[in-house]
Design an enzyme around this catalytic site. Structure first.
Site, PDB file in Angstrom:
ATOM      1  N   CYS A 133       0.939  -1.039   0.077  1.00 13.32           N
ATOM      2  CA  CYS A 133      -0.047  -0.035  -0.076  1.00 13.32           C
ATOM      3  C   CYS A 133       0.830   1.267   0.060  1.00 13.32           C
ATOM      4  O   CYS A 133       1.941   1.178  -0.211  1.00 13.32           O
ATOM      5  CB  CYS A 133      -0.975   0.063   1.211  1.00 13.32           C
ATOM      6  SG  CYS A 133      -0.413   0.398   2.682  1.00 13.32           S
ATOM      7  N   SER A 174      -1.550  -2.546   3.914  1.00 10.96           N
ATOM      8  CA  SER A 174      -0.819  -3.701   3.644  1.00 10.96           C
ATOM      9  C   SER A 174      -0.582  -4.591   5.001  1.00 10.96           C
ATOM     10  O   SER A 174      -0.404  -5.958   4.506  1.00 10.96           O
ATOM     11  CB  SER A 174       0.387  -3.299   2.763  1.00 10.96           C
ATOM     12  OG  SER A 174       1.188  -2.230   3.495  1.00 10.96           O
ATOM     13  N   ASP A 191      -8.315   3.250   1.709  1.00 11.73           N
ATOM     14  CA  ASP A 191      -7.174   3.706   2.712  1.00 11.73           C
ATOM     15  C   ASP A 191      -7.896   4.495   4.000  1.00 11.73           C
ATOM     16  O   ASP A 191      -8.209   5.481   4.036  1.00 11.73           O
ATOM     17  CB  ASP A 191      -6.214   4.763   2.101  1.00 11.73           C
ATOM     18  CG  ASP A 191      -4.992   4.559   3.036  1.00 11.73           C
ATOM     19  OD1 ASP A 191      -5.253   4.494   4.392  1.00 11.73           O
ATOM     20  OD2 ASP A 191      -4.094   5.268   2.342  1.00 11.73           O
TER      21      ASP A 191
END
Length: 163
Positions: free
Chosen positions: A9, A16, A135
């Protein structure tokens, strides 16, 4: 059957590492051996930082252990040393291409490519593209991110076990 997998990420503190620890948990649950599962960033912004407190809190809530780790940026060596490099969004794919060069061995994929079509959170966006994992650093919604990560990791592990 084991594989070397790196999740990627932007900063390597939210999505991640969440995928890294979810995948490790799923592999342990199935009693599988030979997997090396890591995570890293495309940027240098969070290098050295531990997992975001929101990711830690969400994983603790669902009983998935989190080990201390430090964010790091992906390198060309990661491409050589991994079977799969799994990105969270299209921006990650763009920067992976810039950092690693052409994906000549077809190792780089979006995580939700592997989620089953029946996944309630949806695999495709309204534009027909594979959906990105939002995110939570920006959205603050670690629950939705976790649901997407779990669906993607479960589908990825099923894919690896069946192919």
């Amino acid at each position: 059957m084991g594989k070397n997998i790196t999740f990627v990420c932007h900063g390597n503190i939210c999505r991640s590492p969440m995928a890294e620890f979810v995948m490790k948990h799923l592999v342990r649950q199935r009693g599988l051996q030979g997997f090396c599962i890591t995570s890293c960033a495309t940027s240098t912004e969070e290098i050295g930082n531990d997992v975001h407190h929101g990711t830690k809190r969400k994983l603790a809530q669902v009983g998935i252990p989190v080990e201390h780790r430090e964010a790091r940026q992906i390198t060309k060596a990661d491409y050589a040393n991994n079977d799969l490099i799994i990105a969270m969004d299209y921006e990650n794919l763009y920067y992976l291409n810039r950092i690693l060069g052409d994906d000549t061995e077809n190792k780089i994929h979006l995580l939700l490519e592997f989620a089953p079509e029946s996944y309630d959170g949806g695999v495709k966006s309204r534009h027909g593209k594979i959906k990105e994992i939002a995110d939570p650093w920006y959205t603050g919604n670690f629950d939705d991110t976790f649901d997407d990560v779990l669906a993607g990791c479960t589908g990825l592990l099923d894919f690896l076990c069946n192919n």
